[in-house]
Enzyme design. Structure first.
Site, PDB file in Angstrom:
ATOM      1  N   THR A 201       0.822  -1.219   0.000  1.00  0.00           N
ATOM      2  CA  THR A 201       0.000   0.000   0.000  1.00  0.00           C
ATOM      3  C   THR A 201       0.853   1.265   0.000  1.00  0.00           C
ATOM      4  O   THR A 201       0.459   2.290  -0.546  1.00  0.00           O
ATOM      5  CB  THR A 201      -0.963   0.023   1.207  1.00  0.00           C
ATOM      6  OG1 THR A 201      -0.207   0.078   2.431  1.00  0.00           O
ATOM      7  CG2 THR A 201      -1.869  -1.192   1.214  1.00  0.00           C
ATOM      8  N   LEU A 247      -3.181   4.825   0.414  1.00  0.00           N
ATOM      9  CA  LEU A 247      -4.639   4.625   0.490  1.00  0.00           C
ATOM     10  C   LEU A 247      -4.853   3.115   0.645  1.00  0.00           C
ATOM     11  O   LEU A 247      -5.061   2.389  -0.324  1.00  0.00           O
ATOM     12  CB  LEU A 247      -5.299   5.174  -0.780  1.00  0.00           C
ATOM     13  CG  LEU A 247      -6.811   5.314  -0.808  1.00  0.00           C
ATOM     14  CD1 LEU A 247      -7.376   5.958   0.441  1.00  0.00           C
ATOM     15  CD2 LEU A 247      -7.252   6.065  -2.051  1.00  0.00           C
ATOM     16  N   HIS A 248      -4.764   2.666   1.894  1.00  0.00           N
ATOM     17  CA  HIS A 248      -4.590   1.240   2.167  1.00  0.00           C
ATOM     18  C   HIS A 248      -5.746   0.367   1.664  1.00  0.00           C
ATOM     19  O   HIS A 248      -5.559  -0.479   0.794  1.00  0.00           O
ATOM     20  CB  HIS A 248      -4.455   1.023   3.688  1.00  0.00           C
ATOM     21  CG  HIS A 248      -3.323   1.773   4.326  1.00  0.00           C
ATOM     22  ND1 HIS A 248      -1.984   1.445   4.133  1.00  0.00           N
ATOM     23  CD2 HIS A 248      -3.323   2.831   5.168  1.00  0.00           C
ATOM     24  CE1 HIS A 248      -1.230   2.273   4.823  1.00  0.00           C
ATOM     25  NE2 HIS A 248      -2.004   3.126   5.456  1.00  0.00           N
ATOM     26  N   ASP A 249      -6.939   0.541   2.237  1.00  0.00           N
ATOM     27  CA  ASP A 249      -8.004  -0.452   2.064  1.00  0.00           C
ATOM     28  C   ASP A 249      -8.530  -0.631   0.640  1.00  0.00           C
ATOM     29  O   ASP A 249      -8.869  -1.749   0.238  1.00  0.00           O
ATOM     30  CB  ASP A 249      -9.175  -0.126   3.011  1.00  0.00           C
ATOM     31  CG  ASP A 249      -8.782  -0.304   4.468  1.00  0.00           C
ATOM     32  OD1 ASP A 249      -9.413   0.327   5.332  1.00  0.00           O
ATOM     33  OD2 ASP A 249      -7.831  -1.065   4.742  1.00  0.00           O
ATOM     34  N   ASN A 251      -7.029  -1.005  -1.929  1.00  0.00           N
ATOM     35  CA  ASN A 251      -6.204  -1.996  -2.633  1.00  0.00           C
ATOM     36  C   ASN A 251      -6.871  -3.381  -2.596  1.00  0.00           C
ATOM     37  O   ASN A 251      -6.679  -4.185  -3.517  1.00  0.00           O
ATOM     38  CB  ASN A 251      -4.811  -2.079  -2.001  1.00  0.00           C
ATOM     39  CG  ASN A 251      -3.901  -0.933  -2.436  1.00  0.00           C
ATOM     40  OD1 ASN A 251      -3.326  -0.957  -3.530  1.00  0.00           O
ATOM     41  ND2 ASN A 251      -3.805   0.077  -1.601  1.00  0.00           N
TER      42      ASN A 251
END
Ligand code: RIB
Ligand code: CA
Length: 319
Positions: A201, A247-249, A251
């Protein structure tokens, strides 16, 4: 997008602790015809459960999808005290956007009860579960009904970190740190697990230009998403000294739709569940130096431009 034109939508359950990055993931999933979001299960994480459930209701309404059921799940980790992250996400969990109070409310049933019933009633390897927060809900289901793993096609989670360390302690990423016991249960449940850790991420950072492009949609979703993301990224930009934040989630959703944007390796991943020094560390046997079973598809690389172009395309479909 990955699904061929005649494929039926992939049934998924989003398990989440919104969280601005969770919010974008939820919006993206609701905009993708390739995915059938059976329900959204809220868990305590970034902010307490009451707020993560409320935020999930706000988000399905923002997307124009109030029919998607939201369920409130576990309000604390399996065996530890809850740790939250208001310093990152703000007191509501989705600070940065002016959003109305939700009209819908979470369903009366507990998220784990609904998730368990839904998965047990499904066919073998039918349901994909997408944990975007601490994996307490999913692990609670698996502890009570280990046979449910047979009907899980894949658990695609955001969590962990190895090569780049952690974001909550020097070695632990937030989702796994908050509930390390739950993460370890998920990794050993027998269903295929794909993990999108910080190692991937952090290779796709937001840019001001992209956020402004999203705002330029001029839609209620575009304006809200841009406001949330500008608020959210300030913490990581300040912490890491970068020009944009990860922008982690989202992904997780992008991986479901375009796995070709990602690269990783099947290997063993274990979670430290005891040591005070390394609690929540995901220990990745990347080079296969142990005889521990390969239990995880650990993702380490992403086509950043492809990721953000996909997200923009999805957000542009929403009102
Ligand atoms: O470490 C990042 C993860 O923790 C993301 O899922 C974010 O929303 C928080 O839950
Ligand atoms: Ca999250």
């Amino acid at each position: 997008m990955s699904a061929p034109p005649d494929a039926s939508p992939r049934p998924i359950i989003i398990d989440t602790d919104p969280g601005q990055d969770d919010a974008i993931a939820i919006l993206a999933a609701l905009a993708a015809p390739e995915l059938a979001v059976l329900g959204i299960t809220a868990v305590a994480g970034n902010v307490p459960l009451e707020l993560t459930a409320r935020n999930a209701c706000i988000l399905v309404e923002l997307a124009g999808r109030p029919e998607v059921p939201v369920f409130a799940g576990c309000d604390r980790p399996l065996r530890r005290d809850l740790v939250t992250a208001e310093h990152v996400h703000g007191k509501t969990g989705i600070d940065g956007a002016e959003l109305p109070e939700p009209v819908t409310a979470p369903q009366p049933r507990h998220a784990v009860e609904w998730m368990t019933e839904t998965v047990l009633a499904a066919g073998e390897r039918e349901i994909t579960i997408c944990p975007l927060g601490p994996m307490t809900n999913v692990a609670t289901m698996l502890e009570a009904a280990p046979e449910a793993a047979r009907n899980i096609r894949e658990i695609v989670c955001m969590g962990g970190g190895f090569f780049g360390g952690g974001n909550t302690t020097p070695v632990a990423e937030f989702n796994v740190f908050v509930d390390p016991d739950a993460a370890q249960i998920v990794l050993h449940c027998g269903a295929p697990v794909t993990m999108l850790p910080q190692d991937v991420t952090h290779k796709a950072l937001m840019t001001d230009a992209w956020i402004n492009r999203v705002r330029g949609l001029g839609t209620r979703t575009g304006v809200a998403a841009a406001g949330m993301l500008e608020f959210y990224e300030r913490y990581d930009v300040d912490k890491y000294g970068t020009t944009g934040g990860p922008l982690h989630d989202p992904n997780v959703i992008a991986y479901l739709l375009r796995p070709d944007l990602y690269e990783g390796r099947h290997c063993n991943v274990e979670v430290e569940t005891d040591s005070p020094l390394t609690l929540g560390m995901t220990v990745v046997d990347w080079w296969g130096v142990t005889d521990r079973p390969s239990n995880c598809h650990y993702i380490t690389d992403v086509d950043s431009n492809g990721f953000y172009n996909l997200l923009y395309t999805l957000l542009a479909r929403l009102p």
